[in-house]
Design an enzyme around this catalytic site. Structure first.
Site, PDB file in Angstrom:
ATOM      1  N   ARG A  54      -1.817  63.745  81.193  1.00  0.00           N
ATOM      2  CA  ARG A  54      -1.213  65.076  81.240  1.00  0.00           C
ATOM      3  C   ARG A  54      -2.242  66.160  80.960  1.00  0.00           C
ATOM      4  O   ARG A  54      -2.208  67.222  81.579  1.00  0.00           O
ATOM      5  CB  ARG A  54      -0.079  65.173  80.216  1.00  0.00           C
ATOM      6  CG  ARG A  54       1.154  64.360  80.568  1.00  0.00           C
ATOM      7  CD  ARG A  54       2.230  64.574  79.520  1.00  0.00           C
ATOM      8  NE  ARG A  54       3.423  63.785  79.810  1.00  0.00           N
ATOM      9  CZ  ARG A  54       4.500  63.751  79.033  1.00  0.00           C
ATOM     10  NH1 ARG A  54       4.521  64.482  77.913  1.00  0.00           N
ATOM     11  NH2 ARG A  54       5.536  63.004  79.342  1.00  0.00           N
ATOM     12  N   ARG A  55      -3.120  65.881  79.976  1.00  0.00           N
ATOM     13  CA  ARG A  55      -4.098  66.895  79.570  1.00  0.00           C
ATOM     14  C   ARG A  55      -5.490  66.282  79.489  1.00  0.00           C
ATOM     15  O   ARG A  55      -5.695  65.288  78.787  1.00  0.00           O
ATOM     16  CB  ARG A  55      -3.726  67.487  78.206  1.00  0.00           C
ATOM     17  CG  ARG A  55      -2.394  68.210  78.194  1.00  0.00           C
ATOM     18  CD  ARG A  55      -2.123  68.853  76.830  1.00  0.00           C
ATOM     19  NE  ARG A  55      -2.115  67.882  75.764  1.00  0.00           N
ATOM     20  CZ  ARG A  55      -1.046  67.164  75.431  1.00  0.00           C
ATOM     21  NH1 ARG A  55       0.077  67.296  76.117  1.00  0.00           N
ATOM     22  NH2 ARG A  55      -1.105  66.303  74.432  1.00  0.00           N
ATOM     23  N   ILE A 145       6.665  39.333  75.051  1.00  0.00           N
ATOM     24  CA  ILE A 145       7.421  38.101  75.296  1.00  0.00           C
ATOM     25  C   ILE A 145       7.498  37.834  76.797  1.00  0.00           C
ATOM     26  O   ILE A 145       7.993  38.668  77.552  1.00  0.00           O
ATOM     27  CB  ILE A 145       8.843  38.201  74.728  1.00  0.00           C
ATOM     28  CG1 ILE A 145       8.803  38.464  73.228  1.00  0.00           C
ATOM     29  CG2 ILE A 145       9.631  36.940  75.024  1.00  0.00           C
ATOM     30  CD1 ILE A 145      10.159  38.743  72.624  1.00  0.00           C
ATOM     31  N   GLY A 196       6.635  54.043  61.316  1.00  0.00           N
ATOM     32  CA  GLY A 196       6.234  54.148  62.710  1.00  0.00           C
ATOM     33  C   GLY A 196       7.006  53.258  63.662  1.00  0.00           C
ATOM     34  O   GLY A 196       6.665  53.162  64.847  1.00  0.00           O
ATOM     35  N   GLU A 199      10.929  56.502  66.566  1.00  0.00           N
ATOM     36  CA  GLU A 199      10.428  57.810  66.982  1.00  0.00           C
ATOM     37  C   GLU A 199      11.076  58.917  66.148  1.00  0.00           C
ATOM     38  O   GLU A 199      12.112  58.710  65.507  1.00  0.00           O
ATOM     39  CB  GLU A 199      10.745  58.038  68.472  1.00  0.00           C
ATOM     40  CG  GLU A 199      10.167  57.006  69.414  1.00  0.00           C
ATOM     41  CD  GLU A 199       8.665  57.153  69.598  1.00  0.00           C
ATOM     42  OE1 GLU A 199       8.107  58.215  69.205  1.00  0.00           O
ATOM     43  OE2 GLU A 199       8.046  56.214  70.117  1.00  0.00           O
ATOM     44  N   ASP A 210      17.813  52.129  75.400  1.00  0.00           N
ATOM     45  CA  ASP A 210      16.666  51.271  75.688  1.00  0.00           C
ATOM     46  C   ASP A 210      17.114  49.837  75.946  1.00  0.00           C
ATOM     47  O   ASP A 210      16.713  49.206  76.929  1.00  0.00           O
ATOM     48  CB  ASP A 210      15.684  51.326  74.510  1.00  0.00           C
ATOM     49  CG  ASP A 210      14.506  50.390  74.677  1.00  0.00           C
ATOM     50  OD1 ASP A 210      13.543  50.765  75.361  1.00  0.00           O
ATOM     51  OD2 ASP A 210      14.551  49.263  74.126  1.00  0.00           O
ATOM     52  N   LYS A 214      17.132  47.308  79.532  1.00  0.00           N
ATOM     53  CA  LYS A 214      16.591  45.951  79.557  1.00  0.00           C
ATOM     54  C   LYS A 214      17.662  44.938  79.933  1.00  0.00           C
ATOM     55  O   LYS A 214      17.390  43.958  80.640  1.00  0.00           O
ATOM     56  CB  LYS A 214      15.979  45.626  78.198  1.00  0.00           C
ATOM     57  CG  LYS A 214      14.764  46.494  77.873  1.00  0.00           C
ATOM     58  CD  LYS A 214      14.307  46.346  76.434  1.00  0.00           C
ATOM     59  CE  LYS A 214      13.125  47.240  76.129  1.00  0.00           C
ATOM     60  NZ  LYS A 214      12.711  47.185  74.708  1.00  0.00           N
ATOM     61  N   GLY A 312       4.649  47.971  70.844  1.00  0.00           N
ATOM     62  CA  GLY A 312       3.302  48.190  70.318  1.00  0.00           C
ATOM     63  C   GLY A 312       2.271  48.148  71.416  1.00  0.00           C
ATOM     64  O   GLY A 312       2.486  47.545  72.477  1.00  0.00           O
TER      65      GLY A 312
END
Length: 437
Positions: A54-55, A145, A196, A199, A210, A214, A312
């Site tokens: 993006r930047r 996985i 962490g 979000e 999410d 899936k 991750g």
């Protein structure tokens, strides 16, 4: 396999990367740092020729030439000499347009984009088929996985009947913390954010979006049927209370957010995501922290479980790079892997036709006749009671009912009837019970 045009053997296989966040950075690091080893696995040199961001100018923990970075992602994928494009941007647009352009310009695609695949996978598959290029997405479902290829390839000769999965690490961490520490949802979420695992805006995780994406992908692979995310019943974990977790423990269970894909006896397919109690004896009950696991049941192989880190940078990059190696080998050999397999096209049924067991907590008046009236409400809708117990007395009286297997629609009708009873103050909790033989 379909024979395609072979790349020029005199040049390396050219790879472009779309996105350089946590996953993209790790992918780029391996592509450049382990290029020699990857070349041995592929059978030819590979070269990272561009990274769309993006930047430009943003500091990144990555040792690559500055001229690899570009903010013009469309120009990168349309350059016409790419062998593989890796998409780890996420979201619907511009990812969809970029993937379609990459395929139209002769590149195979590796993506981790579960939202796009669940929303518009058919368009991507059709574009890959038309271009005679690969579309691979192992990283889209459960991080490191391996589950996409086992379902599409390893079990292709078997009949999969059920897929039961913990496919979101954030929600599993929260529910595990609630179970092990007695914390409420908000405190467990705060801890997940501090570490962490969640979000700043955790909506996609805790509301089940999410996991639903899936589930759509898993159901499509398992049952050879196109399943759109709108076909997946979705409930999140924001209403799960510490009392629900304690109630689960009292019947020897834990609460998990599960993605459940089933093939019914008449060939109907259902896909749903919701919190559920699962017995301590079930393999999924032992999945702790932010880990994922997918439990597959099939007629031939029986029960299989796939377990590991579901998110991750490094774990997800591992799945992405596995796909890159496969796709690069295909390019070198002038072939493509199997495309979409939707030959079955089973009927997709709503949640009302799904069958499971239920744990129902009912706040009641503490007086004679209550148990009989409650039992009649269940019987009237053909929902059989397995166990019932009373907890508390007086104003704190509560009946806890565990049912035998019943249709979801029948249980919903039972709850409506219970709420109409004068002696019922409220139905404080309804949770499905899964994984019981």
């Amino acid at each position: 396999m379909v024979v395609t045009t072979l790349p020029d053997p005199r040049r390396p296989l050219r790879i472009a990367l779309l996105g350089c966040g946590v996953v993209g950075t790790e992918v780029a690091r391996v592509l450049t740092g382990d290029a020699d080893e990857l070349a041995q696995r592929v059978g030819a040199p590979i070269e990272l020729v561009g990274i769309a961001v993006r930047r430009e100018g943003r500091r990144r923990d990555l040792d690559v030439p500055d001229d690899l970075f570009t903010t013009d992602a469309m120009a990168l994928v349309a350059r016409g000499d790419l062998d593989v494009v890796i998409e780890v941007i996420g979201g619907i647009e511009p990812a969809r347009g970029l993937i379609l352009a990459a395929l139209e310009n002769g590149a195979s695609v590796v993506t981790a984009n579960k939202a796009l695949l669940a929303e518009d996978g058919a368009t991507l598959y059709e574009a890959a088929e038309k271009a005679e290029r690969d579309l691979y997405y192992e990283a889209a479902v459960a991080g490191a996985i391996p589950i996409v290829r086992p379902l599409s390839d390893s079990l292709a000769g078997d009949r999969v009947t059920r897929v039961l999965g913990i496919v979101n690490g954030t929600t599993n961490f929260i529910l595990d913390a609630m179970s092990t520490t007695g914390a409420g949802f908000n405190d467990a979420l705060d801890e997940a954010q501090r570490l962490g695992y969640a979000e700043a805006d955790p909506t996609a995780d805790v509301e089940g979006f999410d996991a639903a994406a899936k589930a759509a992908i898993l159901a499509g692979l398992a049952f050879h049927t196109r399943v759109h995310i709108s076909d997946v019943h979705r409930e999140g974990i924001t209403d799960v209370t510490a009392a629900d977790v304690r109630s689960a423990a009292e019947i020897g269970s834990v609460v998990k957010l599960l993605a459940i894909c089933e093939l019914g006896p008449s060939g109907e397919v259902s896909a749903r995501v919701h919190p559920a109690m699962i017995p301590d004896s079930h393999p999924l009950a032992s999945v702790r922290g932010a880990y994922n696991a997918v439990f597959v049941e099939s007629e031939g192989a029986g029960q299989l479980m796939f377990y590991g880190p579901g998110a991750g940078g490094a774990p997800t990059a591992s799945a992405v790079l596995g796909d890159v190696v496969s796709v690069a080998r295909h390019r070198l050999a002038g072939v493509r892997g199997a495309g979409e397999t939707v030959h079955a096209q089973h009927e997709i049924v709503p949640i009302g036709r799904a069958r499971t067991r239920y744990h129902v907590a009912i706040d009641v008046d503490d007086r004679p006749g209550v148990l009989s009236a409650v039992a009649q409400a269940f019987a009237a809708n053909d929902v059989s009671i397995k166990t019932v117990r009373q907890e508390g007395h007086g104003d704190d009286a509560q009946l806890v009912v565990v049912t035998h297997e019943a249709e979801d629609a029948a249980l919903s009708a039972t709850i409506d009837r219970l709420r109409d009873l004068d002696m019922v103050r409220g139905v404080s909790s309804v949770m499905r019970v899964e994984g019981v033989a």
